[in-house]
Every structure is written in C-alpha cells, then in structure tokens.
Design a protein around this motif. Structure first.
Motif, mmCIF file in Angstrom:
data_model
loop_
_atom_site.group_PDB
_atom_site.id
_atom_site.type_symbol
_atom_site.label_atom_id
_atom_site.label_comp_id
_atom_site.label_asym_id
_atom_site.label_seq_id
_atom_site.Cartn_x
_atom_site.Cartn_y
_atom_site.Cartn_z
ATOM 1 N N TYR A 17 0.643 -1.509 0.065
ATOM 2 C CA TYR A 17 0.278 0.271 -0.026
ATOM 3 C C TYR A 17 0.959 1.370 0.180
ATOM 4 O O TYR A 17 0.455 1.998 -0.370
ATOM 5 N N GLU A 18 1.853 1.371 0.791
ATOM 6 C CA GLU A 18 2.727 2.234 0.444
ATOM 7 C C GLU A 18 3.318 2.740 -0.915
ATOM 8 O O GLU A 18 3.707 3.832 -1.389
ATOM 9 N N LYS A 19 3.401 1.589 -1.453
ATOM 10 C CA LYS A 19 4.000 1.240 -3.438
ATOM 11 C C LYS A 19 2.325 1.401 -4.011
ATOM 12 O O LYS A 19 2.308 3.357 -4.399
ATOM 13 N N PHE A 20 1.151 1.499 -3.792
ATOM 14 C CA PHE A 20 -0.287 1.948 -3.929
ATOM 15 C C PHE A 20 -0.872 1.828 -3.669
ATOM 16 O O PHE A 20 -1.872 1.843 -3.252
ATOM 17 N N PRO A 21 -0.880 3.817 -2.852
ATOM 18 C CA PRO A 21 -1.885 3.462 -2.029
ATOM 19 C C PRO A 21 -3.629 3.880 -2.599
ATOM 20 O O PRO A 21 -4.904 3.894 -2.074
ATOM 21 N N ASP A 22 -3.626 3.957 -4.059
ATOM 22 C CA ASP A 22 -4.805 4.043 -4.665
ATOM 23 C C ASP A 22 -5.752 2.652 -4.859
ATOM 24 O O ASP A 22 -6.323 2.691 -5.399
ATOM 25 N N LEU A 23 -4.641 1.795 -4.570
ATOM 26 C CA LEU A 23 -4.916 0.578 -5.173
ATOM 27 C C LEU A 23 -6.215 -0.662 -3.790
ATOM 28 O O LEU A 23 -5.862 -0.204 -3.335
ATOM 29 N N LYS A 24 -7.633 -0.502 -4.084
ATOM 30 C CA LYS A 24 -7.995 -1.797 -3.684
ATOM 31 C C LYS A 24 -8.033 -2.859 -3.473
ATOM 32 O O LYS A 24 -8.278 -3.307 -5.111
ATOM 33 N N ILE A 25 -7.792 -3.714 -2.642
ATOM 34 C CA ILE A 25 -7.628 -4.756 -2.231
ATOM 35 C C ILE A 25 -8.284 -5.253 -1.974
ATOM 36 O O ILE A 25 -9.393 -5.387 -0.363
ATOM 37 N N ASP A 26 -9.445 -6.940 -2.829
ATOM 38 C CA ASP A 26 -10.345 -7.360 -1.824
ATOM 39 C C ASP A 26 -9.835 -8.613 -0.905
ATOM 40 O O ASP A 26 -9.487 -9.306 -2.395
ATOM 41 N N LEU A 27 -9.334 -8.850 -0.098
ATOM 42 C CA LEU A 27 -8.434 -10.567 0.299
ATOM 43 C C LEU A 27 -9.262 -10.869 -0.114
ATOM 44 O O LEU A 27 -10.337 -11.347 1.466
#
Length: 303
Positions: free
Chosen positions: A114-124
C-alpha cells in the motif's frame, strides 16, 4: 438475442424484483417489465414465477441466468483489462489464498504494498476453497499446489514444510524432547485431521496422532494453531514461514517435517498485461526473496 434485454434480465434475476432492477438500471418498473415480457416472447418460455414477494426464476430462467453470469464476469475481466493504465496501478485487485498463508504471511506484509500503491483497492479472500480464476471469482491466487485450471499463468514462488514449534515458556518446565516418543508427555496442537489442509500436513498430523498422545488441541486453521502455541498451550504443527515473524518460537525435533509443499502464484492469461497483477506479482516475489534472506541470516547467526 437482444443484448440489452439480456442485460435487463440479468439485473432482474440478480435483484429478485422489477423495482430493484429498475433502480439499478435507472429505468421505470414498467419499462423493465416490458423488456422481460419481450424476451420471454422471443424465447417462447417463462423466465420468472411472479408472486407477491417478488420474482423466482423458472428452470429455464436459471439456465439463462447461469449464462448471463458467465457473460458478466467475462465483460468485467475485459473492462478491468481495458481500465488498466499503462503507467499507473489503480482499481480493485481480488486476491485469494488460504487462511493460513493469507493471515500469517501475506496480510502483515501488505502495508509495504500500500505504501507503493495507495490508490489500489485490495479484496483479500481467505478460504480453503479453490476459486475459479477464469470465471473472475478472483484476479490472482496464491495456492499450496500447482493450479490445474486451464488458461492460467502460473509461477512457483517457494516451498513450505510443516514442522513442530513451541514457545520457550511452554518448554521451560518440561523434560527435554529428544525423540518422537517424548511428545506423549506434551500437548500437540494441530489442525483437525478432517479439516481442509494440504496433503503433506494431513500426513504428518496422522503420523503424530498415532503415538497415543496424552493431550491434544485441534483447530480448523493454522492461525488458530499459532495463537495456541504463542499462548504456551503445546507443541504445534505449523508452516516454516512463521519462524521469521515469530522468533520466540522454538523448533522441536528438527528431524521431523512434512513433505515439501509447493506455493504457486496464478492469474488468468487474459490479465497477462494487467499493471495491477504485475505490481502484486513483483511485490510477492520481492518479499519472498527478503524472507529467504532473513532466514539464511538467522541460520548463519546460530552457527
């Protein structure tokens, strides 16, 4: 067959009512009803049973709904691929893996992602069931065996062994554990033999349970086993990747371990060019390299 009518049918079948589907599609209830009637007439069949509480699919309606669900997932896959920027990583990424690996290894490391790609939404999605990647139940999977589904890109990430671990506090007042027979005087903590788990783990569990142990605690996932071991309840059967993050654990009977468990990352061929998938794949590989380096350094420090 009219694509627009199929889109409206899918919305109605999914919502279970004309009104709810109309709200989703921004159409009036009467407009939705006309389209459904027209579709039924063109197919010469009834797609819904009407009753006071809503709509229920007929057998023919179920067949058509199965087809539109497949179409919808394919369209979502195409849409996601089109939306992927050539230079940015954004949107939603659906990741599936097992409860143990996801909670003990992957989730704690996602802060770096998330530090690298803060705009990504992850559904784990953590579950033992194997989700269907080509049908877009998930975008990418990390699995404890090589995927058998067709049209998947797969990469072997690492190997895992199930081993015996305990806390120092639990072992401090116990006699030395020098052979497998000594486990009879301790409590074994493991996954329930009947729960879903990799074959290598089940085989090791069955082998240890054959020794007429005095005390036993079974849990239905590795996260529960780890919590029990950390709270000094016994000797647990755990994957070797937990050692790095829980250095207070001590390996018991180093000569005992399961067969090798291969770990694979897989995703659909149609997402080969996805920037989201590429970013996640590279991140996991970098973390595994760092994981191996830490383990080597720890072993060197013990020599």
């Amino acid at each position: 067959m009219d694509w627009d009518k199929l889109r409206i049918f899918h919305a109605v079948a999914d919502a279970g009512s004309l009104t709810a589907a109309g709200d989703t599609l921004h159409l009036s209830q009467s407009a939705v009803s006309r389209q459904i009637r027209s579709l039924e007439e063109s197919l010469n069949t009834t797609l819904f049973h009407r009753h006071a509480r809503g709509l229920i699919l007929t057998e023919q309606g179920e067949l058509l709904f199965d087809a539109t669900k497949s179409m919808n997932k394919r369209l979502e896959a195409a849409s996601a691929r089109i939306r992927d920027s050539e230079e940015e990583v954004f949107g939603e990424l659906k990741v599936t893996t097992t409860i143990g690996f996801g909670s003990l290894w992957l989730a704690p490391r996602l802060v770096k992602f998330y530090e690298k790609f803060p705009d990504l939404k992850i559904d784990l999605m953590l579950e033992e069931r194997v989700l269907d990647l080509p049908m877009r139940e998930a975008d990418v999977a990390i699995r404890m065996k090589e995927p058998s589904q067709a049209d998947l890109i797969r990469k072997r990430l690492m190997s895992v062994h199930m081993r015996l671990y305990a806390s120092r506090d639990y072992l401090s007042d116990k006699p030395p554990v020098e052979s497998i027979e000594d486990l009879r005087n301790l409590r074994l903590v493991c996954q329930n033999p009947g729960s879903t788990q990799v074959t290598a783990s089940a085989s090791l569990t069955h082998h240890l349970l054959s020794y007429d142990l005095r005390s036993l605690l079974t849990v239905n996932n590795y996260f529960g086993v780890l919590q029990a071991v950390n709270n000094h309840l016994g000797v647990g059967i755990l994957p070797d990747y937990v050692v790095e993050d829980f250095p207070e654990l001590v390996r018991v009977l180093p000569e005992i371990e399961s067969a090798e468990v291969p770990v694979f990352l897989a995703y659909p061929e149609e997402l080969r060019q996805s920037k989201r998938i590429g970013a996640f794949r590279d991140f996991v590989q970098e973390e595994i390299i760092a994981h191996r380096r830490k383990l080597r350094d720890a072993l060197a420090g013990q020599v």
